[in-house]
Design a protein around this motif. Sequence first.
Motif, PDB file in Angstrom:
ATOM      1  N   GLY A 247       2.202 -10.170  -3.104  1.00 38.63           N
ATOM      2  CA  GLY A 247       1.687  -8.811  -2.924  1.00 38.63           C
ATOM      3  C   GLY A 247       0.745  -8.723  -1.726  1.00 38.63           C
ATOM      4  O   GLY A 247       0.794  -7.772  -0.951  1.00 38.63           O
TER       5      GLY A 247
ATOM      6  N   LEU B 133       3.810   2.611  -8.143  1.00 39.32           N
ATOM      7  CA  LEU B 133       3.936   1.301  -8.784  1.00 39.32           C
ATOM      8  C   LEU B 133       3.425   1.341 -10.213  1.00 39.32           C
ATOM      9  O   LEU B 133       4.081   0.847 -11.131  1.00 39.32           O
ATOM     10  CB  LEU B 133       3.148   0.252  -7.995  1.00 39.32           C
TER      11      LEU B 133
ATOM     12  N   ILE C  75      -1.317  -5.487  -7.992  1.00 39.59           N
ATOM     13  CA  ILE C  75      -0.371  -4.567  -8.626  1.00 39.59           C
ATOM     14  C   ILE C  75       0.994  -4.632  -7.931  1.00 39.59           C
ATOM     15  O   ILE C  75       2.038  -4.607  -8.582  1.00 39.59           O
ATOM     16  CB  ILE C  75      -0.916  -3.130  -8.593  1.00 39.59           C
ATOM     17  N   ILE C  76       0.965  -4.719  -6.605  1.00 40.48           N
ATOM     18  CA  ILE C  76       2.236  -4.823  -5.876  1.00 40.48           C
ATOM     19  C   ILE C  76       2.967  -6.086  -6.320  1.00 40.48           C
ATOM     20  O   ILE C  76       4.151  -6.072  -6.624  1.00 40.48           O
ATOM     21  CB  ILE C  76       1.999  -4.863  -4.346  1.00 40.48           C
TER      22      ILE C  76
ATOM     23  N   GLY D 185       5.069  -5.042 -11.121  1.00 41.98           N
ATOM     24  CA  GLY D 185       5.120  -5.464  -9.727  1.00 41.98           C
ATOM     25  C   GLY D 185       6.342  -6.285  -9.367  1.00 41.98           C
ATOM     26  O   GLY D 185       7.334  -6.325 -10.102  1.00 41.98           O
ATOM     27  N   LEU D 186       6.258  -6.939  -8.203  1.00 43.97           N
ATOM     28  CA  LEU D 186       7.369  -7.751  -7.710  1.00 43.97           C
ATOM     29  C   LEU D 186       7.737  -8.846  -8.699  1.00 43.97           C
ATOM     30  O   LEU D 186       8.901  -9.055  -9.013  1.00 43.97           O
ATOM     31  CB  LEU D 186       6.972  -8.424  -6.394  1.00 43.97           C
TER      32      LEU D 186
ATOM     33  N   PHE E 212       6.684   0.698 -11.797  1.00 47.15           N
ATOM     34  CA  PHE E 212       6.866  -0.752 -11.787  1.00 47.15           C
ATOM     35  C   PHE E 212       5.555  -1.452 -12.125  1.00 47.15           C
ATOM     36  O   PHE E 212       5.008  -2.182 -11.306  1.00 47.15           O
ATOM     37  CB  PHE E 212       7.338  -1.242 -10.416  1.00 47.15           C
TER      38      PHE E 212
ATOM     39  N   TYR F 217       1.331  -6.534   1.470  1.00 48.90           N
ATOM     40  CA  TYR F 217       0.332  -5.514   1.789  1.00 48.90           C
ATOM     41  C   TYR F 217      -0.154  -5.680   3.223  1.00 48.90           C
ATOM     42  O   TYR F 217      -0.178  -4.731   4.012  1.00 48.90           O
ATOM     43  CB  TYR F 217      -0.867  -5.612   0.842  1.00 48.90           C
TER      44      TYR F 217
ATOM     45  N   TYR G 111      -4.214   0.768 -16.955  1.00 45.21           N
ATOM     46  CA  TYR G 111      -3.343   1.435 -16.005  1.00 45.21           C
ATOM     47  C   TYR G 111      -3.831   2.823 -15.657  1.00 45.21           C
ATOM     48  O   TYR G 111      -3.609   3.318 -14.561  1.00 45.21           O
ATOM     49  CB  TYR G 111      -1.904   1.476 -16.529  1.00 45.21           C
TER      50      TYR G 111
ATOM     51  N   GLY H 239       2.313  -8.075  -8.971  1.00 47.66           N
ATOM     52  CA  GLY H 239       2.483  -8.255 -10.405  1.00 47.66           C
ATOM     53  C   GLY H 239       1.380  -9.129 -10.966  1.00 47.66           C
ATOM     54  O   GLY H 239       1.145 -10.229 -10.468  1.00 47.66           O
TER      55      GLY H 239
ATOM     56  N   ILE I  90       1.869   4.605  -2.870  1.00 49.37           N
ATOM     57  CA  ILE I  90       2.576   3.424  -3.379  1.00 49.37           C
ATOM     58  C   ILE I  90       1.923   2.941  -4.677  1.00 49.37           C
ATOM     59  O   ILE I  90       2.592   2.627  -5.662  1.00 49.37           O
ATOM     60  CB  ILE I  90       2.549   2.278  -2.336  1.00 49.37           C
ATOM     61  N   PHE I  91       0.607   2.916  -4.649  1.00 48.63           N
ATOM     62  CA  PHE I  91      -0.194   2.513  -5.805  1.00 48.63           C
ATOM     63  C   PHE I  91       0.217   3.330  -7.039  1.00 48.63           C
ATOM     64  O   PHE I  91       0.580   2.791  -8.088  1.00 48.63           O
ATOM     65  CB  PHE I  91      -1.661   2.778  -5.467  1.00 48.63           C
TER      66      PHE I  91
END
Lengths: 294, 241, 364
Positions: free
Chosen positions: C278, C323, C265-266, C330-331, C327, C282, A100, C268, C319-320
């Motif tokens: 994602g 997230l 990543i968005i 992700g989603l 998060f 995107y 990360y 998950g 956003i990156f």
Amino acid sequence: MSTIILLTLTGLALAAMYFLLAAGLSLIFGLMDVLNFAHGAFFTWGAYAAWWTIAQISGEFRASTPAFLLALVVATIVGAVLAAAVEVGLLRPLYQRPIYQVLITLGIGLALSQLTAVIWRPDARTFPQPRWLADTSTVLGARVPNNRFLLILAALAVLAGMLLFLRKTRYGLIVRAGAENREMVQALGIDVDRAFTLVFALGGALAGLGGAFGAAYFGSIDPQFGSVNLIFAFIVVVIGGLGSVTGSALAAVVIGLAQQFGNYYTTWAGDFVVVLLLAVVLLVRPNGLLGRLR
Amino acid sequence: MRQSGAESLLRLTDLHTFIGESHILQGVSLDVAPGRVTVLLGRNGAGKTTTLRSVLGLTPAAGGTITFDGGDITRERPHRIVRRGVGYVPEDRDVFGGLTVDENLRLAQRPGTTADGMALVHRLFPDLERRAGQRAGSLSGGQQQMVAIARALVNPNRLLVIDEPSKGLAPVVVSQVTEALAAIKGTTTILLVEQNLAMAQALGDDAVIIDNGRTVYTGPMADVTADEQLQARYLGAGHSG
Amino acid sequence: MSGGGRWRSLWPVAVLLALLAVPRLDLQIPVIFDGPLNSPGTLQLLAVGFALGIAALSYNLLFGFTGVLSFGHALFFGTGVYLPTIAMRQWEWALGPAIAFALLGSLVLASAVGVLAFRTHGVYFAMVTLAFAQAGAVIVGKNVGELTGGEEGLSLPFRRLPKWMVGVVNTDNLYWLTLATLIAVYLVALRLVTSPTGRVWLGIRENERRVEMLGLRPFPFKLLAFVLSGLLATVAGIVYLFLVGGATPRAVSAEFTVTLLLMVIIGGSGSLWGPVAGALLYHYLNVRLTVWAGSDVVADLPALLRQPLRDPLFIFGIIFVLLVLFFPRGLAGAFVGRRLRPFGRSLGGAVPATPIGRSEELDR
Ligand SMILES: Nc1ncnc2c1ncn2[C@@H]1O[C@H](COP(=O)(O)OP(=O)(O)OP(=O)(O)O)[C@@H](O)[C@H]1O
Ligand SMILES: [Mg+2]
């Protein structure tokens, strides 16, 4: 003959620029195991900070010598401050999660680089420099721009400074020990986080300075300036051995020269040879020229 | 089973620690009395190293409490714990191989400490003084162990936490190390993990045995030495002497 | 959770049927889409999203399911985009052989890069793959051998394609083709990750050392993951090529890999469908943000807000970061919550915050 001289000196100057970028990367990786993709953004910001300083003082199209020198200082400071802010604000919460950390430096790199496009313009702009710096000197028949010499000298000074810092200061000792075993450094009562911030700021300062010099070298800057050079800096770091400053210097010279000479023959040979070199080094010495086994 | 609290320098109460997702320590309690040597025993994988690492904050405990000299250090970060006066000698020595012996020791020396520590180290391990400029990575295992111990001794620590100093060393070297530790016994408090029963016997005053991450015995070291049933039950294979 | 089980299994089928029907639905969805659902513009938008979804899914086989961070994935996507184009335009091959050539090329390339790069580990590996991808980008960008068209790129010779694939009127066919490919790739990936090999991949992700201690050599498994994910990325590149009708250097760039990572990543990294979602999101945002940035609403904003909004890359960077910080799952993580094993917790080795003894109940 004069072509060879020109290519050698230009290659060394390119090497010097890569070194300024790679030295910080290598130190940061060596100590913190962070592959710092934001480093390219520090470089870009160094370039823009230098350009902005010159534009404020002597106008967008000319640079006086004091303006240029001040620009170098501002670029270094901007790089250091940005890097320290990123480390303290964004990386610190993620120390337990290395992947990360890489990801977040990617996002930071993207946003920070692009911020220059947002603030100024997305397109390239010329970087003004003092006349004496853009002028050429004749060395054995080759006409070499003076900024090449300045860049090489700066890189040599930085190399010497870093070696002194690493060998002679307590913080240098902490950095070297931390690169071997971070946890044990903590277990000796040393606040590793402080060392992290310091190393990050130092790397950022070098990247900022490198950005300003890189701008003089190429004569123009744009928001993608840093990320393009970052890839080559990564290659330098891997070939040199992660965590080894001397290795980075050595590898930077190899890469800079290979690239210049290669690109002289065809437009793509230089870049290609660089990747080929990387493949060979990995086959023969997976830990880089001066890297230790980890 | 517990001694009275007033007498302990370090106290662990019902400690629980995870490594990744595995629940390694499931209730370790022990007291280390000031001025004494407490030996932590248990078979391989019992959780001895994890206990020490939890004390140091390197693998923070998820439950239970650790107090040092009356202060709660359960959630403190490692360097703060060490600065309270705790010296740590890790299981695999972990000397900095790329640094010289002298650099290893200087790194360990906390700012503001006196030169006494260094003098003590040179008195205990004259070998290290001779090899001050040598890269620690090029030393023998025994010499590296001495560097590791010396790193903990250069500061005036109130507690030494030592993890299996005899591990992987030749018998001659083990007795050298035992002698050095015997020389400082009484001057500081020591929490020692040691599988080598002879060494544990020679140095230990009190003993704590853990098994499967739980404290199963607390008592005088001499009783452990005498009780072969206890040894067979909790220490089993891997113990010599 | 007893009654939910059936719904959970019906959901994907319902979504799938709806997606299949889209080219026949003459529906206006104001604000979200400009034209009706079955307009070529909307179909193209969705189909490109699917193609990117395949690429993101393939990337996640490596990243999410094997725990290997590669920065060279664009190389294989680019192989799917460039090789068929070059074969058909420069050498006048037919479509079939051109596709086979791309797949074979990808197989060889991925094996070679994998063998070299897996001599290293972790972050080193990431850098090395980045360097190889950069070599690809150089070959393409500098037009080596006059094959690639350089910065301009190369358009697909349409006369070599079957009629049903060509032209705006046939966008629905391409839409279905892409969707079918996505479904096929999804099923292949599902099969892979639930196979014994897939379990070893998960093991490597969790703890490579432990896999070694079990007597398995991680290298062949990692190489297999690398090659398979590269091959599927090439498939994604091929359908993408049909949709956009040509090859441009962006497809081989490091930025493209970063984009894939962002999609993962968005969406998950813990699931197969997350990255697809994602990718769709995107791509949708990327297209729409550019449209919005040109709209009157944005033009009326003060400069301080207007400038950043005009720059999708800047927004995606932010956003990156957000997230990753807030998060990380992700989603997919947000929707499915605890059922999935998150990527981050296992790699970090951090102490779980669950109170002792309660972790079991919480998971159920
Ligand atoms: N990184 C790790 N991941 C998972 N489990 C671990 C890890 N490190 C240690 N363990 C497990 O934790 C348990 C306790 O280990 P620990 O090292 O504390 O034991 P020990 O008593 O010091 O053993 P030894 O006598 O072998 O040094 C062991 O069962 C070990 O397998
Ligand atoms: Mg142990």
